[in-house]
Design a protein around this motif. Structure first.
Motif, short mmCIF file in Angstrom:
data_model
loop_
_atom_site.label_atom_id
_atom_site.label_comp_id
_atom_site.label_asym_id
_atom_site.label_seq_id
_atom_site.Cartn_x
_atom_site.Cartn_y
_atom_site.Cartn_z
N VAL A 67 38.77 74.28 67.99
CA VAL A 67 37.80 73.63 67.10
C VAL A 67 37.79 74.30 65.74
O VAL A 67 37.81 73.64 64.69
CB VAL A 67 36.39 73.66 67.73
CG1 VAL A 67 35.35 73.19 66.72
CG2 VAL A 67 36.33 72.78 68.96
N GLN A 108 31.24 75.25 68.39
CA GLN A 108 31.96 75.10 69.65
C GLN A 108 31.06 74.71 70.81
O GLN A 108 31.49 74.02 71.74
CB GLN A 108 32.68 76.41 69.99
CG GLN A 108 33.84 76.73 69.05
CD GLN A 108 34.38 78.13 69.26
OE1 GLN A 108 33.67 79.00 69.76
NE2 GLN A 108 35.61 78.35 68.88
N ARG A 152 31.37 68.43 68.67
CA ARG A 152 32.70 68.22 69.24
C ARG A 152 33.02 66.73 69.32
O ARG A 152 34.16 66.31 69.07
CB ARG A 152 32.78 68.86 70.63
CG ARG A 152 32.62 70.37 70.62
CD ARG A 152 33.17 71.00 71.88
NE ARG A 152 32.57 70.47 73.08
CZ ARG A 152 31.50 70.98 73.67
NH1 ARG A 152 30.90 72.03 73.14
NH2 ARG A 152 31.03 70.45 74.77
#
Length: 422
Positions: free
Chosen positions: A140, A389, A395
């Motif tokens: 990420v 994260q 995400r």
């Protein structure tokens, strides 16, 4: 000969399941071994993988893994990536190729070519699936950094296209939605005004000085904001300025009104994201979702209104709220909706509908902002990688930014993509 084997490969590939079903395993084994010998790279890996599904020879797993690894080492975009992912987990534990180098190659290409080079970015998930734990945690951050240096930034432009309510709602997911979720969305336009009134009676006014109404059409710095509102058909939008604790807030009164805090008028990427998200929530009739990512409270709130119509399967009962909705919802609305399929709504249906609205608003905000990293940081409320994260919606937003749906949305809104700057 190799030429004959190559020409007949597709036919033999199709006949292998039939030969296996008829008990002709030796024939299938001979055909697959012969084809594997005559091919190299990803084709060899594919035939060996097919063989592992037919035969009980455990050594074939390792042969298929090595063949796939050789193909991937030569070309990180090889079809052998999918073949390797199809191998059993115990075989994938020790990949016979440099996973980090392959992943770095794809990430670097994304940075160079732009986030809209979809054939490249679609491989990232496959490589992360076989990478070690450190890469799972770091990917990420890698994406945010590389996309921040590439074409994910500097894409902010004024919207020229438009979205209907149904198009906006559809942004929340690329999957087919259950019928009851679609039924709730279809009926929401009848219920939303009343739900909003009850929400407005409960919400507290923004802290600080009283918001001052401004004429956005006379403020050149808000051209981007008005363009986004026009794209959603919010012609009756009222705009206020106020020294808010939060940069953007949906006001309880009047209807379809937003308060913009200091600095928002300048139209930086984070402000565009927050304002466009709020506009989308207004358009969808769900202003109560502006508070955050916890949908449980919103589910209880909306569920109380649906119970007045007769829904019996929803969780999180609030008798006081139900009483307020019973007084607020008109008899006409009750007659219209009380015999519909909404009465069969489950907690899962309601949560999915709320999540759909929330994701749609976030994705519209990203398109207007034109900056993935800043949008993510505005959503999370932190620039710390650890916070990003662990944030589910962040995400999800990154995954959407790397999808064809994001490019389609920007095109629909009249925004350039690829290497556009503005």
């Amino acid at each position: 000969s190799a030429a004959i084997a190559h020409a007949t490969a597709p036919l033999v590939h199709r006949l292998v399941p039939l030969a296996t079903a008829l008990g002709l395993v030796p024939l299938a084994e001979a055909a697959l071994r012969r084809l594997a010998e005559q091919h190299t790279g990803s084709e060899r890996a594919a035939f060996l993988l097919q063989a592992t599904r037919v035969l009980r020879d455990a050594s074939l797993w390792q042969q298929a893994a090595r063949a796939a690894g050789d193909a991937i080492e030569a070309d990180p975009y090889s079809d052998a990536v999918a073949d390797f992912i199809a191998l059993p987990p115990q075989v994938r534990q020790r990949p016979p190729f440099d996973v980090e180098r392959a992943l770095n190659t794809v990430l670097a290409d994304v940075a160079d070519a732009g986030m809209f080079m979809l054939p490249k970015v679609e491989l990232l998930g496959a490589y992360v699936a076989v990478a070690n734990q450190r890469w799972r945690q770091d990917v990420v951050g890698q994406l945010l950094f590389l996309l921040g240096q590439g074409n994910a930034r500097g894409l902010a432009q004024s919207v020229t296209g438009s979205l209907s309510t149904s198009q906006l709602f559809a942004l929340g997911s690329q999957a087919e939605l259950p019928p009851l979720v679609l039924a709730l969305q279809a009926a929401w336009s009848d219920l939303a005004p009343t739900v909003r009134k009850v929400w407005a009676s409960e919400v507290q006014a923004p802290a600080g000085a009283r918001p001052q109404k401004i004429d956005a059409s006379q403020e050149p710095r808000l051209e981007w904001f008005l363009a986004a509102a026009r794209a959603l058909g919010l012609a009756d939008l009222a705009t206020f300025s106020a020294p808010l604790e939060t940069p953007v807030a949906i006001l309880s009164s009047p209807a379809n009104s937003l308060a913009l805090g200091p600095g928002v008028l300048g139209g930086d990427a984070a402000s565009r994201f927050r304002a466009a998200r709020a506009l989308a929530l207004l358009k969808l009739g769900v202003p109560f979702l502006q508070g955050g990512t916890d949908l449980q409270q919103s589910a209880t709130f909306v569920g109380s209104a649906l119970r007045v119509l007769g829904a019996q399967h929803l969780a999180g009962r609030d008798d006081e709220l139900e009483l307020r909705f019973a007084k607020a919802i008109s008899k006409k609305t009750i007659r219209q909706l009380s015999s519909s399929s909404l009465l069969s709504l489950t907690p899962a249906d309601l949560t999915l509908w709320l999540a759909q609205c929330q994701q749609a608003a976030l994705r519209f905000g990203l398109a207007v902002a034109g900056d993935l990293p800043e949008s993510v940081y505005a959503l999370v409320g932190s620039r710390k990688l650890e916070a990003v994260q662990t944030h589910v919606d962040a995400r999800s937003l990154i995954a959407f930014a790397l999808s064809s749906a994001h490019e389609d949305l920007r095109r629909c809104l009249g925004l350039q993509s690829g290497g556009a700057r503005g």
